[in-house]
Motif scaffolding. Structure first.
Motif, PDB file in Angstrom:
ATOM      1  N   GLY A  33       0.763  -1.233   0.000  1.00 39.59           N
ATOM      2  CA  GLY A  33       0.000   0.000   0.000  1.00 39.59           C
ATOM      3  C   GLY A  33       0.792   1.280   0.000  1.00 39.59           C
ATOM      4  N   THR A  34       2.070   1.225  -0.338  1.00 37.12           N
ATOM      5  CA  THR A  34       2.852   2.465  -0.349  1.00 37.12           C
ATOM      6  C   THR A  34       4.057   2.341  -1.278  1.00 37.12           C
ATOM      7  OG1 THR A  34       4.071   4.038   1.046  1.00 37.12           O
ATOM      8  CG2 THR A  34       4.211   1.734   1.652  1.00 37.12           C
ATOM      9  N   THR A  35       4.358   3.422  -1.977  1.00 34.30           N
ATOM     10  CA  THR A  35       5.525   3.507  -2.844  1.00 34.30           C
ATOM     11  C   THR A  35       6.073   4.925  -2.769  1.00 34.30           C
ATOM     12  OG1 THR A  35       4.288   2.080  -4.372  1.00 34.30           O
ATOM     13  CG2 THR A  35       6.403   2.912  -5.131  1.00 34.30           C
ATOM     14  N   ALA A  36       7.396   5.054  -2.718  1.00 32.04           N
ATOM     15  CA  ALA A  36       7.992   6.395  -2.609  1.00 32.04           C
ATOM     16  C   ALA A  36       9.359   6.408  -3.275  1.00 32.04           C
ATOM     17  CB  ALA A  36       8.133   6.798  -1.140  1.00 32.04           C
ATOM     18  N   ARG A  37       9.664   7.517  -3.906  1.00 34.67           N
ATOM     19  CA  ARG A  37      11.013   7.731  -4.445  1.00 34.67           C
ATOM     20  C   ARG A  37      11.267   9.220  -4.543  1.00 34.67           C
ATOM     21  NH1 ARG A  37      13.828   7.252 -10.074  1.00 34.67           N
ATOM     22  NH2 ARG A  37      15.891   6.459  -9.528  1.00 34.67           N
ATOM     23  N   SER A  38      12.458   9.625  -4.122  1.00 30.03           N
ATOM     24  CA  SER A  38      12.868  11.015  -4.274  1.00 30.03           C
ATOM     25  C   SER A  38      14.291  11.054  -4.797  1.00 30.03           C
ATOM     26  CB  SER A  38      12.789  11.758  -2.934  1.00 30.03           C
ATOM     27  OG  SER A  38      13.156  13.115  -3.086  1.00 30.03           O
TER      28      SER A  38
ATOM     29  N   VAL B 133      22.548  17.183  -6.612  1.00 26.78           N
ATOM     30  CA  VAL B 133      23.294  18.112  -5.761  1.00 26.78           C
ATOM     31  C   VAL B 133      23.790  19.309  -6.553  1.00 26.78           C
ATOM     32  CG1 VAL B 133      25.291  18.358  -4.240  1.00 26.78           C
ATOM     33  CG2 VAL B 133      23.956  16.238  -4.200  1.00 26.78           C
ATOM     34  N   GLY B 134      24.251  19.087  -7.783  1.00 27.52           N
ATOM     35  CA  GLY B 134      24.826  20.172  -8.572  1.00 27.52           C
ATOM     36  C   GLY B 134      23.858  21.293  -8.882  1.00 27.52           C
ATOM     37  N   THR B 135      22.611  20.946  -9.194  1.00 26.44           N
ATOM     38  CA  THR B 135      21.625  21.970  -9.571  1.00 26.44           C
ATOM     39  C   THR B 135      20.666  22.320  -8.442  1.00 26.44           C
ATOM     40  OG1 THR B 135      20.061  20.309 -10.376  1.00 26.44           O
ATOM     41  CG2 THR B 135      21.664  21.177 -11.966  1.00 26.44           C
ATOM     42  N   GLY B 136      20.606  21.477  -7.411  1.00 27.52           N
ATOM     43  CA  GLY B 136      19.636  21.695  -6.348  1.00 27.52           C
ATOM     44  C   GLY B 136      18.219  21.284  -6.724  1.00 27.52           C
ATOM     45  N   VAL B 137      18.078  20.533  -7.819  1.00 28.43           N
ATOM     46  CA  VAL B 137      16.754  20.082  -8.250  1.00 28.43           C
ATOM     47  C   VAL B 137      16.389  18.790  -7.518  1.00 28.43           C
ATOM     48  CG1 VAL B 137      15.413  19.160 -10.187  1.00 28.43           C
ATOM     49  CG2 VAL B 137      16.839  21.188 -10.500  1.00 28.43           C
ATOM     50  N   THR B 138      15.164  18.735  -7.031  1.00 29.75           N
ATOM     51  CA  THR B 138      14.628  17.542  -6.377  1.00 29.75           C
ATOM     52  C   THR B 138      13.305  17.171  -7.023  1.00 29.75           C
ATOM     53  OG1 THR B 138      15.594  18.149  -4.230  1.00 29.75           O
ATOM     54  CG2 THR B 138      13.796  16.557  -4.204  1.00 29.75           C
ATOM     55  N   VAL B 139      13.111  15.894  -7.272  1.00 29.46           N
ATOM     56  CA  VAL B 139      11.788  15.406  -7.673  1.00 29.46           C
ATOM     57  C   VAL B 139      11.385  14.298  -6.704  1.00 29.46           C
ATOM     58  CG1 VAL B 139      12.159  15.984 -10.092  1.00 29.46           C
ATOM     59  CG2 VAL B 139      12.605  13.664  -9.310  1.00 29.46           C
ATOM     60  N   THR B 140      10.107  14.270  -6.361  1.00 28.53           N
ATOM     61  CA  THR B 140       9.608  13.326  -5.370  1.00 28.53           C
ATOM     62  C   THR B 140       8.248  12.805  -5.817  1.00 28.53           C
ATOM     63  OG1 THR B 140      10.750  14.504  -3.578  1.00 28.53           O
ATOM     64  CG2 THR B 140       8.950  13.026  -2.940  1.00 28.53           C
ATOM     65  N   ALA B 141       8.055  11.512  -5.641  1.00 37.18           N
ATOM     66  CA  ALA B 141       6.740  10.909  -5.883  1.00 37.18           C
ATOM     67  C   ALA B 141       6.402  10.044  -4.677  1.00 37.18           C
ATOM     68  CB  ALA B 141       6.746  10.075  -7.160  1.00 37.18           C
ATOM     69  N   LEU B 142       5.269  10.334  -4.050  1.00 30.44           N
ATOM     70  CA  LEU B 142       4.794   9.601  -2.882  1.00 30.44           C
ATOM     71  C   LEU B 142       3.408   9.064  -3.208  1.00 30.44           C
ATOM     72  CD1 LEU B 142       5.726  12.200  -0.099  1.00 30.44           C
ATOM     73  CD2 LEU B 142       7.167  10.371  -1.037  1.00 30.44           C
ATOM     74  N   ALA B 143       3.235   7.759  -3.100  1.00 32.62           N
ATOM     75  CA  ALA B 143       1.962   7.137  -3.486  1.00 32.62           C
ATOM     76  C   ALA B 143       1.412   6.302  -2.341  1.00 32.62           C
ATOM     77  CB  ALA B 143       2.149   6.260  -4.715  1.00 32.62           C
ATOM     78  N   ASN B 144       0.081   6.306  -2.202  1.00 35.74           N
ATOM     79  CA  ASN B 144      -0.542   5.432  -1.205  1.00 35.74           C
ATOM     80  C   ASN B 144      -1.145   4.198  -1.880  1.00 35.74           C
ATOM     81  OD1 ASN B 144      -2.485   7.269  -2.298  1.00 35.74           O
ATOM     82  ND2 ASN B 144      -3.907   6.842  -0.634  1.00 35.74           N
ATOM     83  N   ALA B 145      -0.327   3.593  -2.745  1.00 36.69           N
ATOM     84  CA  ALA B 145      -0.661   2.358  -3.447  1.00 36.69           C
ATOM     85  C   ALA B 145       0.649   1.755  -3.951  1.00 36.69           C
ATOM     86  CB  ALA B 145      -1.612   2.623  -4.608  1.00 36.69           C
ATOM     87  N   GLU B 146       0.600   0.505  -4.375  1.00 40.80           N
ATOM     88  CA  GLU B 146       1.782  -0.175  -4.905  1.00 40.80           C
ATOM     89  C   GLU B 146       1.855   0.085  -6.404  1.00 40.80           C
ATOM     90  OE1 GLU B 146       1.151  -4.245  -3.614  1.00 40.80           O
ATOM     91  OE2 GLU B 146       0.249  -3.414  -1.795  1.00 40.80           O
ATOM     92  N   LEU B 147       2.722   1.020  -6.803  1.00 36.28           N
ATOM     93  CA  LEU B 147       2.753   1.492  -8.183  1.00 36.28           C
ATOM     94  C   LEU B 147       4.180   1.531  -8.715  1.00 36.28           C
ATOM     95  CD1 LEU B 147       0.341   4.548  -7.785  1.00 36.28           C
ATOM     96  CD2 LEU B 147      -0.193   2.386  -8.921  1.00 36.28           C
ATOM     97  N   PRO B 148       4.363   1.317 -10.014  1.00 39.98           N
ATOM     98  CA  PRO B 148       5.687   1.550 -10.606  1.00 39.98           C
ATOM     99  C   PRO B 148       6.027   3.029 -10.531  1.00 39.98           C
ATOM    100  CG  PRO B 148       4.042   1.131 -12.307  1.00 39.98           C
ATOM    101  CD  PRO B 148       3.374   0.858 -11.004  1.00 39.98           C
ATOM    102  N   ILE B 149       7.238   3.317 -10.113  1.00 39.52           N
ATOM    103  CA  ILE B 149       7.560   4.713  -9.830  1.00 39.52           C
ATOM    104  C   ILE B 149       8.879   5.170 -10.453  1.00 39.52           C
ATOM    105  CG2 ILE B 149       8.918   4.486  -7.695  1.00 39.52           C
ATOM    106  CD1 ILE B 149       6.886   6.520  -6.449  1.00 39.52           C
ATOM    107  N   LEU B 150       9.729   4.227 -10.841  1.00 39.47           N
ATOM    108  CA  LEU B 150      11.053   4.569 -11.354  1.00 39.47           C
ATOM    109  C   LEU B 150      10.972   5.446 -12.598  1.00 39.47           C
ATOM    110  CD1 LEU B 150      14.133   3.947 -10.875  1.00 39.47           C
ATOM    111  CD2 LEU B 150      13.870   2.128 -12.564  1.00 39.47           C
ATOM    112  N   ALA B 151      10.206   5.012 -13.602  1.00 39.27           N
ATOM    113  CA  ALA B 151      10.124   5.772 -14.852  1.00 39.27           C
ATOM    114  C   ALA B 151       9.481   7.130 -14.631  1.00 39.27           C
ATOM    115  CB  ALA B 151       9.335   4.981 -15.902  1.00 39.27           C
ATOM    116  N   ARG B 152       8.521   7.207 -13.713  1.00 41.70           N
ATOM    117  CA  ARG B 152       7.845   8.485 -13.448  1.00 41.70           C
ATOM    118  C   ARG B 152       8.837   9.522 -12.920  1.00 41.70           C
ATOM    119  NH1 ARG B 152       2.157   7.014 -12.933  1.00 41.70           N
ATOM    120  NH2 ARG B 152       1.959   4.802 -12.409  1.00 41.70           N
ATOM    121  N   THR B 153       9.615   9.131 -11.909  1.00 41.01           N
ATOM    122  CA  THR B 153      10.535  10.099 -11.314  1.00 41.01           C
ATOM    123  C   THR B 153      11.699  10.422 -12.242  1.00 41.01           C
ATOM    124  OG1 THR B 153      11.448   8.205 -10.087  1.00 41.01           O
ATOM    125  CG2 THR B 153       9.982   9.688  -8.891  1.00 41.01           C
ATOM    126  N   ASN B 154      12.150   9.444 -13.022  1.00 41.47           N
ATOM    127  CA  ASN B 154      13.216   9.727 -13.984  1.00 41.47           C
ATOM    128  C   ASN B 154      12.749  10.737 -15.030  1.00 41.47           C
ATOM    129  OD1 ASN B 154      14.889   7.960 -12.674  1.00 41.47           O
ATOM    130  ND2 ASN B 154      14.743   6.330 -14.191  1.00 41.47           N
TER     131      ASN B 154
END
Length: 327
Positions: A283-288, A292-313
């Motif tokens: 019931g949970t999936t997360a990736r952030s 460091v060089g640019t200070g850019v952060t992307v985060t995906a937090l889900a309350n389900a079991e979902l593929p997340i690698l391609a989304r955050t990339n």
């Protein structure tokens, strides 16, 4: 910035992109509570499962910073007679880098979603995990290779509690969440979630309340928001959580090819030069990802079991292009 095509397809949770303190975009979709039709919002807290290991590592390294531990401290010197199958030469460093070789109560090489050996309601503190950590023989000599180990991070939480005299959740709050300004992060009981917290849902539509410890320890269980994850990266890399030399220790590629091309340091995945925390469970999936060089952060937090690698990339590529295009 525009959201890349497909990132929100079938998603339920929050996706965000930041450049420093600037919000490039934040998107919330789906329901935090399906029973009462409560929507997810940018302020919703999500369980991040094994993403919590990054916070555990930072808390343990803060004890290294103050001299309570060293990377060479042997676990046996603190465990006493507990967990006798942990070898004499296993150190804090081995546990942090998943190179301890200890047997794992939840061995993902065998079964990523194996049921727990105790009722989940019994697991409400770090000491409560001792019975299910015990009895697993050593897999290989300490330091030989990388092998992701959930139990190793519960052992780290136990060691940290014993040397500091502070319960794990309180220790992480004091030494990580508070210095980073993560006011919306913590370790609530799963059967008493605070307002603005998402319920996790399994693939069959049921909640995950009967599948996870009621209060997890060092290997998972933190609840946080996308904004708080951004605050963590900013504070960590600015030296507000740990001294620079210990931040460098977290980032060091101890295992350059730990898993599918990703490296691992001490509590951090290393993805193409970026820092990453990630986790998944019932019931949970997360990736952030943090660049460091640019200070850019992307985060995906889900309350389900979902593929997340391609989304955050895809989101990171779009965010870097957006920032570069403005420069």
């Amino acid at each position: 910035m525009e959201l890349p095509d497909g990132v929100l397809d079938g998603f339920t949770g929050v996706v965000s992109a930041h450049h420093g303190d600037e919000v490039l975009g934040e998107w919330a979709v789906g329901l935090a509570d399906r029973v009462h039709s409560v929507p997810n919002t940018p302020l919703t807290r999500f369980s991040i499962a094994s993403g919590s290991k990054t916070f555990t590592a930072a808390a343990v390294l803060s004890l290294v910073a103050d001299g309570s531990l060293t990377l060479e401290t042997r676990a046996r010197t603190i465990l006493g007679s507990d967990l006798p199958l942990i070898a004499d030469d296993v150190t804090i460093d081995h546990l942090l880098s998943h190179r301890s070789g200890i047997g794992d109560y939840l061995d993902e090489d065998e079964d990523e979603f194996a049921p727990l050996a105790l009722p989940v309601q019994a697991l409400d503190s770090t000491p409560a995990f001792l019975p299910i950590l015990d009895g697993y023989p050593t897999k290989f000599p300490a330091g030989e290779r990388f092998s992701y180990c959930n139990g190793g991070y519960v052992v780290l939480a136990l060691l940290a509690e014993r040397v500091s005299g502070v319960p794990y959740a309180q220790l992480v709050t004091q030494r990580v969440f508070d210095p980073a300004g993560m006011a919306h992060s913590g370790f609530p009981r799963s059967d008493a979630l605070p307002p603005n917290t998402a319920t996790g849902y399994k693939d069959d539509g049921r909640s995950n309340i009967f599948d996870l410890p009621v209060v997890a320890s060092g290997d998972g269980g933190a609840y946080t928001t996308a904004a708080d994850v951004q605050r963590f990266w900013r504070a960590l890399t600015a030296g507000a959580v740990l001294p620079p030399e210990l931040v460098d220790a977290m980032r060091q590629p101890v295992s350059p090819d730990a898993d599918e091309g990703r490296g691992y340091g001490r509590g951090l995945w290393l993805d193409d030069g970026m820092l990453s925390l990630s986790g998944s469970d019932y019931g949970t999936t997360a990736r952030s990802l943090h660049d460091v060089g640019t200070g850019v952060t992307v985060t995906a937090l889900a309350n389900a079991e979902l593929p997340i690698l391609a989304r955050t990339n895809a989101l990171m590529a779009a965010a870097l292009e957006h920032v570069g295009g403005r420069a």
